[in-house]
Design a protein around this motif. Structure first.
Motif, PDB file in Angstrom:
ATOM      1  N   GLU A  88      10.325   7.401  -1.601  1.00  0.00           N
ATOM      2  CA  GLU A  88       9.209   7.702  -2.510  1.00  0.00           C
ATOM      3  C   GLU A  88       8.088   8.284  -1.662  1.00  0.00           C
ATOM      4  OE1 GLU A  88       8.062   4.489  -5.071  1.00  0.00           O
ATOM      5  OE2 GLU A  88      10.062   4.297  -5.919  1.00  0.00           O
ATOM      6  N   ASN A 122       4.910  -0.751  -0.094  1.00  0.00           N
ATOM      7  CA  ASN A 122       3.666  -0.181  -0.615  1.00  0.00           C
ATOM      8  C   ASN A 122       2.637  -0.101   0.517  1.00  0.00           C
ATOM      9  OD1 ASN A 122       1.706   0.759  -2.341  1.00  0.00           O
ATOM     10  ND2 ASN A 122       1.897  -0.915  -3.809  1.00  0.00           N
ATOM     11  N   VAL A 167      11.512  -1.348  -3.208  1.00  0.00           N
ATOM     12  CA  VAL A 167      10.791  -0.258  -2.541  1.00  0.00           C
ATOM     13  C   VAL A 167      10.063  -0.845  -1.340  1.00  0.00           C
ATOM     14  CG1 VAL A 167       9.139   1.624  -2.840  1.00  0.00           C
ATOM     15  CG2 VAL A 167      10.498   0.845  -4.795  1.00  0.00           C
ATOM     16  N   ASN A 226       9.441   3.849   1.580  1.00  0.00           N
ATOM     17  CA  ASN A 226       8.135   4.362   1.186  1.00  0.00           C
ATOM     18  C   ASN A 226       7.115   4.083   2.292  1.00  0.00           C
ATOM     19  OD1 ASN A 226       5.591   3.342  -1.145  1.00  0.00           O
ATOM     20  ND2 ASN A 226       6.088   5.427  -0.579  1.00  0.00           N
ATOM     21  N   THR A 227       6.153   4.927   2.399  1.00  0.00           N
ATOM     22  CA  THR A 227       5.014   4.932   3.327  1.00  0.00           C
ATOM     23  C   THR A 227       5.291   5.749   4.588  1.00  0.00           C
ATOM     24  OG1 THR A 227       3.894   2.921   2.586  1.00  0.00           O
ATOM     25  CG2 THR A 227       3.480   3.560   4.849  1.00  0.00           C
ATOM     26  N   SER A 235       8.818   0.797   7.579  1.00  0.00           N
ATOM     27  CA  SER A 235       9.795   0.970   6.505  1.00  0.00           C
ATOM     28  C   SER A 235      11.176   1.298   7.086  1.00  0.00           C
ATOM     29  CB  SER A 235       9.313   2.078   5.571  1.00  0.00           C
ATOM     30  OG  SER A 235      10.257   2.300   4.586  1.00  0.00           O
ATOM     31  N   LYS A 247       8.209  -3.008  -5.913  1.00  0.00           N
ATOM     32  CA  LYS A 247       7.622  -2.413  -4.695  1.00  0.00           C
ATOM     33  C   LYS A 247       6.758  -3.486  -4.066  1.00  0.00           C
ATOM     34  CE  LYS A 247       4.550   1.220  -4.736  1.00  0.00           C
ATOM     35  NZ  LYS A 247       4.146   2.628  -4.617  1.00  0.00           N
ATOM     36  N   ALA A 303       6.234   9.239  -5.718  1.00  0.00           N
ATOM     37  CA  ALA A 303       5.764   7.844  -5.815  1.00  0.00           C
ATOM     38  C   ALA A 303       4.613   7.741  -6.805  1.00  0.00           C
ATOM     39  CB  ALA A 303       5.300   7.372  -4.440  1.00  0.00           C
TER      40      ALA A 303
END
Ligand SMILES: Cc1cc2nc3c(=O)[nH]c(=O)nc-3n(C[C@H](O)[C@H](O)[C@H](O)COP(=O)(O)O)c2cc1C
Length: 329
Positions: free
Chosen positions: A265, A197, A194, A244-245, A226, A170, A20
């Motif tokens: 990511e 964030n 995505v 992501n996260t 997510s 994102k 990422a």
């Protein structure tokens, strides 16, 4: 040996683990280490218009004595801005030359014209895709949620109509109807979304009575948001989702794929544990597939997404109905 390659936004990735955007994607050396560890693609650290303005303004101020007229100052400031953008382009060009995996450029701007200008320049450097890092904070109580959403949709539509090539966005998770937001981004025709964030989180230093940053790194128990939204939306949209996260290990990676993500990511896990975590995630994924008899990722991506799973409505559940009794994972 199971095949862990995937397709994300039409890009063929040898692994679903993407580095990422962050501190580790701002130098060629660390990008190379990520590739060597088995990353499927990299997203370069975002170029921030705000940062460039600050840096160029500082450079102009410090040269103020030599720059006698405001025309000179404007000219110098424009040159200084170009210098910072050129530096980014140089990293992108070198990454494209040296890496065999896809390189995605990431942009965060204030004005739409700058977003588009940067995107054009990065596409001319053959970036494999552009990721828009879009995260406004709705802190003005005068502005309704509708307007916040409209600003996002207007932005996505103009970006799509003017940026050719593969485009992803994102986003953060602070919208009143995430499903509507995700669907409308999809309708604009982006190739990737995505989710999500993780923003800068201010905290308070009780000793100094000052605002400080809380840890910039996520923890392994933050992947739930997510996971839920990937599972809820992956069967409904054409765009590919990169989760992501909070993805720190092979289990979180596999869960995201089962929920329908085409890739993940990761940033914090690499910063905390080193590049080896990418290799571990890839081999953990491979072992899982072997154990379950899956030959390719396609065999199980989205298996537990809401649309594909008999009890998929569990992804919509928000209340804990039972207060006593067994809780199954
Ligand atoms: C120090 C730091 C810098 C970051 N810089 C960027 C950035 O420039 N652009 C961006 O889109 N995300 C940036 N991120 C966010 C990460 O790409 C990622 O979305 C976030 O950390 C959540 O993923 P993780 O749980 O794997 O860390 C940054 C994260 C960290 C920790």
């Amino acid at each position: 040996m199971p095949d862990i390659s995937t397709e994300y936004m039409g890009l063929k990735l040898k692994s679903p683990v993407i580095m990422a955007s962050g501190p580790l994607t701002s130098s060629l050396d660390s990008l190379k280490k990520g590739e060597d560890a088995g990353a499927g693609a990299v997203v370069l650290k975002s170029i921030f218009e705000e940062q460039i303005e600050k840096d160029a303004g500082r450079d102009t101020q410090s040269s103020g004595d030599y720059l006698q007229s405001s025309d000179h100052m404007e000219y110098f400031e424009a040159m200084a801005k170009d210098y910072y953008v050129d530096r980014y382009m140089s990293l992108l060009e070198k990454a494209k030359e040296s890496l065999d995996i896809p390189v995605i450029a990431s942009i965060n701007c204030k004005s739409i014209s700058t977003w588009l200008d940067y995107a054009d320049r990065f596409r001319s450097c053959k970036a494999d895709a552009i990721e828009l890092n879009y995260f406004p904070i709705a802190s003005n109580a005068e502005i309704s949620g509708d307007k916040v959403d409209k600003a996002l949709f207007d932005f996505v539509k103009s970006a799509r109509s003017r940026i050719g090539g593969r485009l992803s966005i994102k986003i953060g998770s602070f919208y009143s109807s995430l499903s509507n937001v995700i669907r409308r981004i999809d309708e604009a025709g982006l190739e990737g979304i995505v989710l999500f964030n993780r923003p800068f989180r201010p905290d308070i230093d009780l000793e100094r009575l000052e605002i400080k940053s809380s840890s910039p790194l996520s923890s392994p128990n933050e992947y739930g948001m997510s996971l839920r939204w990937t599972a809820l939306m992956s069967g409904e949209i054409k765009a590919d989702i990169a989760a992501n996260t909070g993805i720190h290990d092979k289990n979180a990676l596999i869960k995201m794929l089962l929920a329908g993500a085409k890739a993940v990511e990761i940033c914090s896990a690499i910063m905390e544990k080193g590049y080896g975590v990418i290799t571990e995630m890839n081999s953990g994924l491979s072992s899982f597939m072997e154990e379950k008899g899956y030959g390719r990722l396609k065999d199980f991506i989205g298996l537990l997404a809401e649309e594909n799973y008999e009890r998929g409505d569990a992804w919509e559940r928000v209340q804990f109905l039972r207060t006593i009794g067994p809780v199954t994972e």
